[in-house]
Enzyme design. Structure first.
Site, PDB file in Angstrom:
ATOM      1  CB  SER A  17     -69.655 -67.282 -74.141  1.00  0.00           C
ATOM      2  OG  SER A  17     -70.882 -67.876 -74.511  1.00  0.00           O
ATOM      3  CB  SER A  18     -73.822 -63.342 -73.038  1.00  0.00           C
ATOM      4  OG  SER A  18     -74.489 -62.153 -73.299  1.00  0.00           O
ATOM      5  CB  CYS A  19     -71.257 -59.399 -76.270  1.00  0.00           C
ATOM      6  SG  CYS A  19     -69.743 -60.098 -76.876  1.00  0.00           S
ATOM      7  CB  ILE A  20     -75.910 -58.108 -74.793  1.00  0.00           C
ATOM      8  CG1 ILE A  20     -76.261 -59.401 -75.533  1.00  0.00           C
ATOM      9  CG2 ILE A  20     -75.389 -57.081 -75.759  1.00  0.00           C
ATOM     10  CD1 ILE A  20     -77.455 -59.285 -76.410  1.00  0.00           C
TER      11      ILE A  20
END
Lengths: 103, 167
Positions: A100-103
């Site tokens: 669920s990470s954006c980076i």
């Protein structure tokens, strides 16, 4: 949810093909998932998968940057090993939930 | 029931025109996120956005402490505008912001650009702004692919499922 048979083992996967129960994961299952995604797993792939599984087991956030610092590969190498969407594909092969990470 | 046909994004072109931390990171997060999804990505830095790809400034970007109604003190108390104008406050707040981002594993600007480039993303500088600020090629971050006009940038938006995003 759906059922799939990987390496002769019946496993539950979500709509996008991620293993529901991470404990069912084996190296053989990883190899077959990778084949479906269109690539073969090498030792370097498994080193990354091991890093991902350990990180997730500890409950730590998984980011592209952390994989670049894992020692298993750099970010460029990661993109080449899991072409297209590396973090998604690597986690799928590692039998852990979609990150669920954006980076 | 017929299933609706989907057309996932294939290419994004981002334009970053401002040089504050939040504006630059908005562009970088979107660019990196696109690369991570396997979307072809190009970023065009123009006007003050050029600071993000200028070697001397890229890792020391600031946020504005005046004229920003969303700025808060620790604990959520509104940040008084007069305080934001006190010398040193903007630097201190910006430095705290950068360290908080580092704690979330958000990389500094140069490393973030490296990540985007490592995944095949391309970084461009705007020729007009570059000329206006009297810059030289060697002022720019080494990973900048080219200094181009907006027309050349638009030409790259030459396919279906392509989006241009301005931040």
């Amino acid at each position: 949810m759906a059922e799939k048979i990987y390496a002769g083992v019946k496993v539950q996967v979500d709509q996008e093909g991620y293993l529901i129960d991470t404990n069912q994961w084996t190296k053989e299952i990883a190899k077959e998932i990778a084949k479906e995604e269109g690539f073969e797993l090498t030792e370097t792939h498994f080193a990354i998968i091991k890093f991902i599984r350990e990180k997730v087991a500890k409950g730590e956030a998984l980011t592209l940057r952390s994989i670049g610092k894992s020692g298993a590969t750099d970010i460029k190498g990661f993109y080449q090993l899991f072409p297209g969407a590396p973090l998604k594909k690597a986690t799928k092969c590692a039998g852990v939930p979609k990150p669920s990470s954006c980076i | 029931m017929s299933e609706e046909k989907k057309y996932p994004l294939k290419k994004v072109l981002l334009i970053c025109a401002k040089g504050s931390i939040e504006d630059v990171y908005a562009s970088l997060v979107m660019a990196n996120g696109a690369v991570m999804e396997g979307i072809e990505t190009k970023v065009f830095f123009t006007f003050f956005g050029l600071d993000a790809i200028t070697k001397a400034r890229m890792n020391n970007l600031h946020t504005s402490t005046v004229g920003n109604p969303a700025m808060r003190m620790p604990g959520g108390i509104p940040f008084p505008t007069w305080l934001g104008g006190v010398p040193g406050v903007e630097s201190a707040v910006s430095s705290i912001m950068r360290s908080q981002m580092e704690a979330l594993d958000i990389p500094p600007v140069d490393e973030f650009l490296e990540m985007i480039k490592a995944g095949g993303g391309e970084i461009y500088a705007c020729k007009l702004a570059f000329d206006m600020f009297k810059m030289k090629k060697e002022d720019l971050w080494d990973g900048v692919k080219d200094v181009i006009t907006i027309g050349q940038f638009y030409e790259m938006a030459d396919g279906l499922q392509t989006q241009i995003i301005f931040t």
